[in-house]
Design a protein around this motif. Structure first.
Motif, PDB file in Angstrom:
ATOM      1  N   GLU A 120       8.393  19.800  55.691  1.00  0.00           N
ATOM      2  CA  GLU A 120       8.499  18.430  55.259  1.00  0.00           C
ATOM      3  C   GLU A 120       6.813  17.477  56.363  1.00  0.00           C
ATOM      4  O   GLU A 120       6.938  17.334  57.299  1.00  0.00           O
ATOM      5  CB  GLU A 120       9.271  17.097  54.604  1.00  0.00           C
ATOM      6  N   PRO A 121       5.896  17.247  55.663  1.00  0.00           N
ATOM      7  CA  PRO A 121       4.586  16.606  56.269  1.00  0.00           C
ATOM      8  C   PRO A 121       5.465  15.161  56.966  1.00  0.00           C
ATOM      9  O   PRO A 121       6.421  14.352  56.816  1.00  0.00           O
ATOM     10  CB  PRO A 121       3.755  16.741  55.170  1.00  0.00           C
ATOM     11  N   ALA A 122       4.721  14.962  58.404  1.00  0.00           N
ATOM     12  CA  ALA A 122       5.226  14.197  58.442  1.00  0.00           C
ATOM     13  C   ALA A 122       4.532  12.526  57.943  1.00  0.00           C
ATOM     14  O   ALA A 122       3.503  12.367  57.954  1.00  0.00           O
ATOM     15  CB  ALA A 122       4.525  13.705  60.146  1.00  0.00           C
ATOM     16  N   ILE A 123       5.651  11.832  57.867  1.00  0.00           N
ATOM     17  CA  ILE A 123       4.913   9.904  57.676  1.00  0.00           C
ATOM     18  C   ILE A 123       5.106   9.056  58.615  1.00  0.00           C
ATOM     19  O   ILE A 123       4.352   7.856  58.617  1.00  0.00           O
ATOM     20  CB  ILE A 123       5.673   9.532  55.919  1.00  0.00           C
ATOM     21  N   VAL A 124       5.841   9.721  59.855  1.00  0.00           N
ATOM     22  CA  VAL A 124       5.431   8.701  61.165  1.00  0.00           C
ATOM     23  C   VAL A 124       4.768   9.412  62.184  1.00  0.00           C
ATOM     24  O   VAL A 124       4.952  10.711  61.870  1.00  0.00           O
ATOM     25  CB  VAL A 124       7.152   8.025  61.475  1.00  0.00           C
ATOM     26  N   SER A 125       3.561   8.889  62.672  1.00  0.00           N
ATOM     27  CA  SER A 125       2.861   8.972  63.611  1.00  0.00           C
ATOM     28  C   SER A 125       2.974   9.164  65.264  1.00  0.00           C
ATOM     29  O   SER A 125       3.625   7.348  65.021  1.00  0.00           O
ATOM     30  CB  SER A 125       1.116   9.310  63.934  1.00  0.00           C
ATOM     31  N   LYS A 126       3.473   9.826  65.513  1.00  0.00           N
ATOM     32  CA  LYS A 126       3.859   9.309  67.856  1.00  0.00           C
ATOM     33  C   LYS A 126       2.729   8.395  67.721  1.00  0.00           C
ATOM     34  O   LYS A 126       1.056   8.126  67.433  1.00  0.00           O
ATOM     35  CB  LYS A 126       3.187  10.375  68.154  1.00  0.00           C
ATOM     36  N   GLY A 127       2.846   7.111  68.379  1.00  0.00           N
ATOM     37  CA  GLY A 127       2.574   5.742  68.960  1.00  0.00           C
ATOM     38  C   GLY A 127       2.324   4.794  67.741  1.00  0.00           C
ATOM     39  O   GLY A 127       1.748   4.372  67.682  1.00  0.00           O
ATOM     40  N   GLN A 128       3.248   4.781  66.027  1.00  0.00           N
ATOM     41  CA  GLN A 128       2.561   4.068  65.283  1.00  0.00           C
ATOM     42  C   GLN A 128       3.510   3.041  65.264  1.00  0.00           C
ATOM     43  O   GLN A 128       4.807   3.404  65.785  1.00  0.00           O
ATOM     44  CB  GLN A 128       3.064   5.112  63.718  1.00  0.00           C
ATOM     45  N   ALA A 129       3.082   1.956  64.799  1.00  0.00           N
ATOM     46  CA  ALA A 129       4.859   0.595  64.458  1.00  0.00           C
ATOM     47  C   ALA A 129       5.463   1.052  63.845  1.00  0.00           C
ATOM     48  O   ALA A 129       4.751   1.424  62.581  1.00  0.00           O
ATOM     49  CB  ALA A 129       3.882  -0.599  64.859  1.00  0.00           C
ATOM     50  N   VAL A 130       6.792   0.980  63.983  1.00  0.00           N
ATOM     51  CA  VAL A 130       7.992   0.587  62.335  1.00  0.00           C
ATOM     52  C   VAL A 130       8.500   0.169  62.875  1.00  0.00           C
ATOM     53  O   VAL A 130       8.604  -0.873  63.976  1.00  0.00           O
ATOM     54  CB  VAL A 130       8.155   2.163  63.110  1.00  0.00           C
ATOM     55  N   ASN A 131       9.151  -0.111  61.661  1.00  0.00           N
ATOM     56  CA  ASN A 131      10.015  -1.260  61.759  1.00  0.00           C
ATOM     57  C   ASN A 131      11.479  -0.615  61.916  1.00  0.00           C
ATOM     58  O   ASN A 131      11.811   0.876  61.916  1.00  0.00           O
ATOM     59  CB  ASN A 131      10.206  -1.221  60.221  1.00  0.00           C
ATOM     60  N   LEU A 132      12.329  -1.246  62.837  1.00  0.00           N
ATOM     61  CA  LEU A 132      14.332  -0.453  63.412  1.00  0.00           C
ATOM     62  C   LEU A 132      14.684  -1.419  62.243  1.00  0.00           C
ATOM     63  O   LEU A 132      14.478  -2.673  61.455  1.00  0.00           O
ATOM     64  CB  LEU A 132      13.818  -0.902  64.560  1.00  0.00           C
ATOM     65  N   ARG A 133      15.927  -0.813  61.823  1.00  0.00           N
ATOM     66  CA  ARG A 133      16.540  -1.812  61.161  1.00  0.00           C
ATOM     67  C   ARG A 133      17.986  -0.723  61.685  1.00  0.00           C
ATOM     68  O   ARG A 133      18.245   0.364  61.691  1.00  0.00           O
ATOM     69  CB  ARG A 133      16.976  -1.428  59.688  1.00  0.00           C
ATOM     70  N   PHE A 134      18.925  -1.622  61.900  1.00  0.00           N
ATOM     71  CA  PHE A 134      20.389  -1.408  62.460  1.00  0.00           C
ATOM     72  C   PHE A 134      21.776  -1.691  61.133  1.00  0.00           C
ATOM     73  O   PHE A 134      21.200  -3.316  61.175  1.00  0.00           O
ATOM     74  CB  PHE A 134      20.992  -1.465  64.055  1.00  0.00           C
TER      75      PHE A 134
END
Length: 163
Positions: A110-124
């Motif tokens: 599947e195509p990546a929707i997150v790229s290396k170096g991208q800011a992402v939200n973390l949720r635990f």
């Protein structure tokens, strides 16, 4: 032979289990039948498969214009071979795929929707607890893939599933 000769297939029984055929050919010249000729052989069933019409590189998303159909011997098709256009459309090549050849399902993702170096939200999440934060993706990822992320506040590397 300078005269017009007509050829007719008089019999053509097929053995579908063994993929064998036998035929009786009748030749006719000047409206006269010549001696019949018995021929035997094997046949292959063919199936149209979607293939790429040009080189597709690692990470490239496959679209309608990239695909063409090619007739392939059914006996050459393996269980992990892409057999439908829908199995290619919108998918991404995991490695470079050359044109006009059968494609294995494990060569696609599947195509990546997150790229290396991208800011992402973390949720635990755990029972009655939810912790949120911001991190930096250390690798690219598609929905459902596990990737490594660096927590911006603690600088710890954690793993998470792309949603």
């Amino acid at each position: 032979y300078e005269k017009d000769v007509q050829v007719y297939v008089e019999q053509l029984p097929l053995d579908r289990d063994k993929q064998k055929l036998e035929a009786v050919l009748v030749f006719e010249a000047d409206s006269k039948a010549l001696a019949p000729l018995k021929v035997a052989g094997r046949y292959e069933t063919m199936k149209p498969l979607p293939v790429l019409n040009h080189l597709v590189r690692n990470g490239q998303v496959i679209g309608e214009a990239d695909i063409t159909l090619r007739e392939v011997q059914s006996s050459r098709i393996r269980p992990n071979t892409v057999t439908e256009k829908s199995q290619l459309l919108g998918r991404t090549a995991l490695r470079t795929i050359s044109p006009n050849r059968m494609i294995r399902k494990d060569e696609l993702t599947e195509p990546a929707i997150v790229s290396k170096g991208q800011a992402v939200n973390l949720r635990f999440l755990a029972k009655n607890l939810e912790i949120r934060g911001v991190g930096e993706a250390l690798e690219s990822g598609a929905v459902g893939q596990m990737i490594r992320v660096r927590n911006q506040e603690s600088k710890q590397t954690v793993q998470g599933i792309v949603e």
